[in-house]
Design an enzyme around this catalytic site. Structure first.
Site, PDB file in Angstrom:
ATOM      1  N   GLY A 105       0.822  -1.206   0.000  1.00 27.82           N
ATOM      2  CA  GLY A 105       0.000   0.000   0.000  1.00 27.82           C
ATOM      3  C   GLY A 105       0.854   1.253   0.000  1.00 27.82           C
ATOM      4  N   ARG A 133      -7.804  -3.017  -1.060  1.00 21.34           N
ATOM      5  CA  ARG A 133      -7.605  -1.896  -0.120  1.00 21.34           C
ATOM      6  C   ARG A 133      -8.072  -0.567  -0.723  1.00 21.34           C
ATOM      7  NH1 ARG A 133      -1.711  -2.436   2.376  1.00 21.34           N
ATOM      8  NH2 ARG A 133      -2.548  -0.802   3.730  1.00 21.34           N
ATOM      9  N   SER A 179      -2.855   9.427   8.495  1.00 22.47           N
ATOM     10  CA  SER A 179      -2.223   8.514   7.554  1.00 22.47           C
ATOM     11  C   SER A 179      -1.028   9.192   6.887  1.00 22.47           C
ATOM     12  CB  SER A 179      -3.224   8.057   6.487  1.00 22.47           C
ATOM     13  OG  SER A 179      -2.529   7.521   5.374  1.00 22.47           O
ATOM     14  N   ASP A 332       1.381  -0.384  12.897  1.00 25.66           N
ATOM     15  CA  ASP A 332       1.696  -1.708  12.351  1.00 25.66           C
ATOM     16  C   ASP A 332       2.056  -2.723  13.439  1.00 25.66           C
ATOM     17  OD1 ASP A 332       1.273  -0.767   9.787  1.00 25.66           O
ATOM     18  OD2 ASP A 332       3.362  -0.204   9.491  1.00 25.66           O
ATOM     19  N   LYS A 359      -5.602  -2.537   6.517  1.00 27.73           N
ATOM     20  CA  LYS A 359      -4.181  -2.851   6.267  1.00 27.73           C
ATOM     21  C   LYS A 359      -4.094  -4.056   5.302  1.00 27.73           C
ATOM     22  CE  LYS A 359      -2.621   0.507   8.640  1.00 27.73           C
ATOM     23  NZ  LYS A 359      -2.019   1.636   7.922  1.00 27.73           N
ATOM     24  N   ARG A 363      -6.791  -6.390  10.119  1.00 32.42           N
ATOM     25  CA  ARG A 363      -5.945  -6.837  11.228  1.00 32.42           C
ATOM     26  C   ARG A 363      -6.668  -6.839  12.567  1.00 32.42           C
ATOM     27  NH1 ARG A 363      -0.161  -4.080   9.583  1.00 32.42           N
ATOM     28  NH2 ARG A 363       0.400  -5.665   8.058  1.00 32.42           N
ATOM     29  N   ARG A 406       2.754  -9.506   8.601  1.00 31.84           N
ATOM     30  CA  ARG A 406       2.850  -9.270  10.047  1.00 31.84           C
ATOM     31  C   ARG A 406       2.015 -10.276  10.849  1.00 31.84           C
ATOM     32  NH1 ARG A 406       6.092  -4.799   9.831  1.00 31.84           N
ATOM     33  NH2 ARG A 406       5.481  -3.197   8.361  1.00 31.84           N
TER      34      ARG A 406
HETATM   35  C1  S3P Z   1       3.327   3.827   6.161  1.00 32.87           C
HETATM   36  C2  S3P Z   1       2.245   4.347   6.784  1.00 32.87           C
HETATM   37  C3  S3P Z   1       1.252   3.552   7.522  1.00 32.87           C
HETATM   38  C4  S3P Z   1       1.738   2.131   7.788  1.00 32.87           C
HETATM   39  C5  S3P Z   1       2.446   1.542   6.616  1.00 32.87           C
HETATM   40  C6  S3P Z   1       3.630   2.382   6.208  1.00 32.87           C
HETATM   41  C7  S3P Z   1       4.239   4.732   5.433  1.00 32.87           C
HETATM   42  O1  S3P Z   1       0.057   3.508   6.760  1.00 32.87           O
HETATM   43  O2  S3P Z   1       0.674   1.304   8.174  1.00 32.87           O
HETATM   44  O3  S3P Z   1       2.897   0.229   6.893  1.00 32.87           O
HETATM   45  O4  S3P Z   1       5.379   4.345   5.127  1.00 32.87           O
HETATM   46  O5  S3P Z   1       3.840   5.871   5.166  1.00 32.87           O
HETATM   47  P1  S3P Z   1      -1.020   4.716   6.873  1.00 32.87           P
HETATM   48  O6  S3P Z   1      -0.288   5.953   6.590  1.00 32.87           O
HETATM   49  O7  S3P Z   1      -2.060   4.448   5.830  1.00 32.87           O
HETATM   50  O8  S3P Z   1      -1.564   4.622   8.262  1.00 32.87           O
END
Ligand code: S3P
Length: 449
Positions: A105, A133, A179, A332, A359, A363, A406
């Site tokens: 993602g 997602r 986020s 995470d 996620k 989760r 995870r």
């Molecule tokens: C991340 C942000 C988080 C996290 C992901 C890595 C990043 O997601 O869960 O594993 O590197 O910006 P969200 O920003 O959608 O919460």
């Protein structure tokens, strides 16, 4: 990795059983968030960037492939050392084929932001987990900046085509959820816009994009907003210059050996160079509140990112309440925190976990299921998770990983101290973030078979 070698193609079941004390030094791989950003900013800079300690996990390798497809030159010059020659802000070329982000993602959403500011069309795709997602959360602000959606975009799910803006607009955007991915997508698109792009977040999320943009030469200012939030203002159209990036060890990967050392009697593990950015260390704060012995020394910093050596010893843990405002700094880590909570004495209440539902898997449900199948009482109440710790875990369950790295690692950690072995149906997705997890844990004394 050829297409047929991808994690989804071969299921790899494994069991973890009660192990003797874990000991030694565990060198956790480079931080995933920083690795994605170093490749993307290197690709948008003028000149050469040298990245050392890059996470060579499948998620980051997919971002590297995307950067190549968009016109940057990338070369692996040594173990975990990469050279990137960039194309300059807004200089991406149109890719000849869809960009495949696999399970990631972060890679997908950040690159959507970078593409949105370029006058090109690109199709984004991923595996079954990523296809499920939500993407609207980044597409909404990117459309406000002038990007348009081609095929598939309306549903807000991959595969979809994004048509970048010829003249991107700077916007002021308040993120609807905490986020870093949404914030980063807007800032990366804002690089190509004239004037100041502003992101306001009511809960601060990880600030690696801001720190690294500054390191590559951008003018970016972050100020507090309300009790827990930030206002980030980026001046557009900077000349980003190539930079050196040393990637610290990933605290989200360190989380697994750290919890393993806490719950396996007699253990003592050392983890060098773990990133200690306060927007990432909510798990360590929580584990210390639970009575976990986690010491920190050899404090250092690179590119604005602090790091330290952690020394962890087996500890008697007690249940605690984790406040919702801590969630962004450990988003995470709830799966493996729930494992620690299962071995604690007393109830642990984790509040405000709604983001866990979107996620790599849901989760929140997956954590409760992993605990219940191993004899631990766990309840979901609204967006909260409540775990009844009894000081030991019966184990004996088969955990379904739902294409989520995870879940696999958390369940294996649980099995190292459970009364009966814990089996996982598939460890193949561990390569997305921590390719050497199994051999490294074995070398420290973990029994997997
Ligand atoms: C991340 C942000 C988080 C996290 C992901 C890595 C990043 O997601 O869960 O594993 O590197 O910006 P969200 O920003 O959608 O919460």
């Amino acid at each position: 990795m050829t297409h047929s070698d991808r994690p989804a193609d071969h299921k790899k079941p494994l069991a973890a059983r009660s192990s003797g004390p874990l000991s030694g030094t565990v060198r956790v791989p480079g931080d995933k968030s920083i690795s994605h950003r170093a490749l993307i900013l290197g690709a948008l800079a003028v000149g050469e960037s040298r990245i050392s300690g890059l996470l060579e996990g499948e998620d980051v390798l997919n971002t590297a492939r995307a950067m190549r497809a968009l016109g940057a030159s990338l070369e692996r010059t040594g173990d975990y050392v990469w050279s990137v020659k960039g194309v300059g802000v807004a200089g991406f070329a149109e890719p000849a084929a869809p960009l495949d982000f696999g399970n990631s993602g972060t890679g997908c959403r950040l690159v959507m932001g970078a593409v949105a500011g370029c006058p090109i069309t690109a199709t984004f795709d991923g595996d079954a987990s990523l296809r499920s997602r939500p993407m609207r959360r980044v597409l909404d602000p990117l459309q406000l900046m002038g990007a348009r959606l081609g095929g598939g975009g309306k549903a807000g799910r991959l595969p979809l085509t994004l048509i970048g803006a010829r003249d991107p607009l700077p916007i002021v955007y308040r993120t609807p959820v905490a986020s870093a991915q949404i914030k980063s997508a807007v800032l990366l698109a804002g690089l190509a816009a004239p004037g100041v792009t502003t992101v306001i977040e009511s809960e601060a999320s990880r600030d690696h994009t801001e720190l690294m943009l500054r390191h590559f030469g951008a003018d970016i200012v972050s100020t507090p907003e309300g009790p827990h939030g930030r206002r980030i203002a980026l001046s557009g159209q900077p000349e980003l210059h190539g930079a050196q990036v040393v990637v610290p060890a990933d605290p989200s990967s360190a989380a697994f050996p750290v919890v393993a050392a806490l719950i396996v009697e007699g253990s003592e593990l050392v983890l060098p160079d773990v990133m200690t950015n306060p927007l990432r260390t909510g798990l360590f704060t929580t584990l210390r509140e639970m009575g976990g012995l986690i010491e920190q020394d050899d404090l250092r910093g690179d590119a604005g990112e602090p790091m330290a050596r952690l020394c962890v010893r087996a500890s008697k843990l007690r249940g605690v309440e984790v406040p919702p405002e801590r969630a962004p700094s450990m988003i995470d880590e709830y799966l493996v925190l729930a494992v620690a909570a299962s071995f604690a004495e007393g109830t642990t209440i984790m509040r405000g976990l709604q983001e866990l539902r979107v996620k790599e898997s849901d989760r929140l449900e997956a954590t409760a299921a992993m605990l219940r199948v191993n004899g631990v009482k766990a309840e979901i109440s609204g967006d909260d998770l409540i775990v009844e710790g009894r000081g030991h875990v019966p184990g004996g369950g088969l955990v379904t990983t739902h294409m989520d790295h995870r879940i696999a690692m958390s369940a294996l950690v649980m099995g190292l101290a459970a009364d009966k072995p814990v089996r996982v149906d598939d460890t193949a997705f561990i390569v997305t973030s921590f390719p050497d997890f199994i051999p490294m844990m074995r070398a420290a004394g973990a029994e997997f078979s």
